[in-house]
Design an enzyme around this catalytic site. Structure first.
Site, PDB file in Angstrom:
ATOM      1  CB  CYS A  96       8.679  21.544 -46.561  1.00  0.00           C
ATOM      2  SG  CYS A  96       9.355  23.062 -46.798  1.00  0.00           S
ATOM      3  CG  HIS A 186      11.869  20.034 -43.338  1.00  0.00           C
ATOM      4  ND1 HIS A 186      11.850  19.372 -44.504  1.00  0.00           N
ATOM      5  CD2 HIS A 186      11.794  21.468 -43.721  1.00  0.00           C
ATOM      6  CE1 HIS A 186      11.719  20.228 -45.584  1.00  0.00           C
ATOM      7  NE2 HIS A 186      11.778  21.405 -44.883  1.00  0.00           N
ATOM      8  CD  GLU A 188      12.033  16.102 -43.855  1.00  0.00           C
ATOM      9  OE1 GLU A 188      12.593  16.679 -44.810  1.00  0.00           O
ATOM     10  OE2 GLU A 188      10.927  16.230 -43.076  1.00  0.00           O
TER      11      GLU A 188
END
Length: 242
Positions: A96, A186, A188
């Site tokens: 990001c 994202h 994660e």
């Protein structure tokens, strides 16, 4: 340097209190890497270092543009570290804001509040160039990932392979050189994290606060193994380069 056990270390730059390495960091450690998390935003540290001693860099997301030094003064040092990593061919993975920062330091452009915002589970399409990429080749042509952005990359760095796109934000993944990757999404973030997102912000951006986590939960079972594999492959690049 590697730790005494010979495990390659990764500098992880965290840009906000809620923006930790999450499951991507857990997958990297499962793959034999050790993480040194720098909390650039936090006065008590650990700070973003002046010099890079680790064998890889991961820059996480955050609510800033890559050059918002007035609001996030640690970003100047982060840009310098990523620039050095590119010069030395140290592996880099930007998420990001981190992906936007990589694009900018390598000669691309980023614009604030550009295009339609993307929030929650978002459909992605792998481009033909992904078939030649060590991280993305062989992944499902259609997949999803969690997004949470209003800023966007508007031009990739010169010569950067364009790997993944979405309907509203074309530059979802790219590579700089042979060992640096940036993504707009994202990997994660888990579906559970989306339940903590500010409902007023979601409404302001045009999203239903109930639909966002529901969509992420619906897609998580299929998306998780895709991004775990990308993390595993990135760890392989780090091991090979260490």
């Amino acid at each position: 340097m590697s730790d005494p056990a010979g495990i390659p270390r990764v500098l992880v730059v965290q840009n906000g209190p809620d923006g930790g390495p999450g499951r991507f960091g857990a997958w990297l450690t499962e793959a034999g890497l050790a993480l040194d998390v720098a909390h650039g935003y936090r006065a008590e540290g650990p700070p973003v270092p002046e010099e890079l001693s680790q064998q890889a860099v991961v820059v996480l997301g955050g609510g800033y543009l890559p050059d918002a030094d007035d609001r996030a003064p640690w970003l100047a040092r982060t840009r310098a570290l990523v620039t050095r990593a590119l010069e030395r061919e140290v592996p880099v993975f930007g998420i990001c804001l981190g992906g936007q920062l990589l694009a900018q330091v390598a000669g691309g452009t980023v614009r604030g509040e550009h295009g339609a915002p993307e929030v929650g589970s978002t459909a992605l399409t792998l481009r033909a160039e992904a078939g030649e990429d060590v991280l993305f080749r062989g992944l499902p042509e259609r997949c999803t990932a969690i997004e949470n952005h209003v800023d966007a990359i508007t031009a990739l760095p010169p010569g950067a392979p364009w790997l993944v796109e979405s309907e509203h934000c074309p530059y979802q993944a790219f590579r700089v050189g042979e060992r640096a990757w940036g993504v707009q999404f994202h990997p994660e973030a888990s579906a559970a994290q989306t339940r903590g997102w500010d409902p007023e912000r979601l409404r302001r951006l045009g999203f239903d606060p109930d639909d966002v986590p529901a969509g992420a939960e619906r897609d998580e079972a299929a998306a998780t193994p895709v991004w775990r594999e990308v993390a595993r492959r990135f760890a392989g690049v780090v091991h090979a380069a260490a």
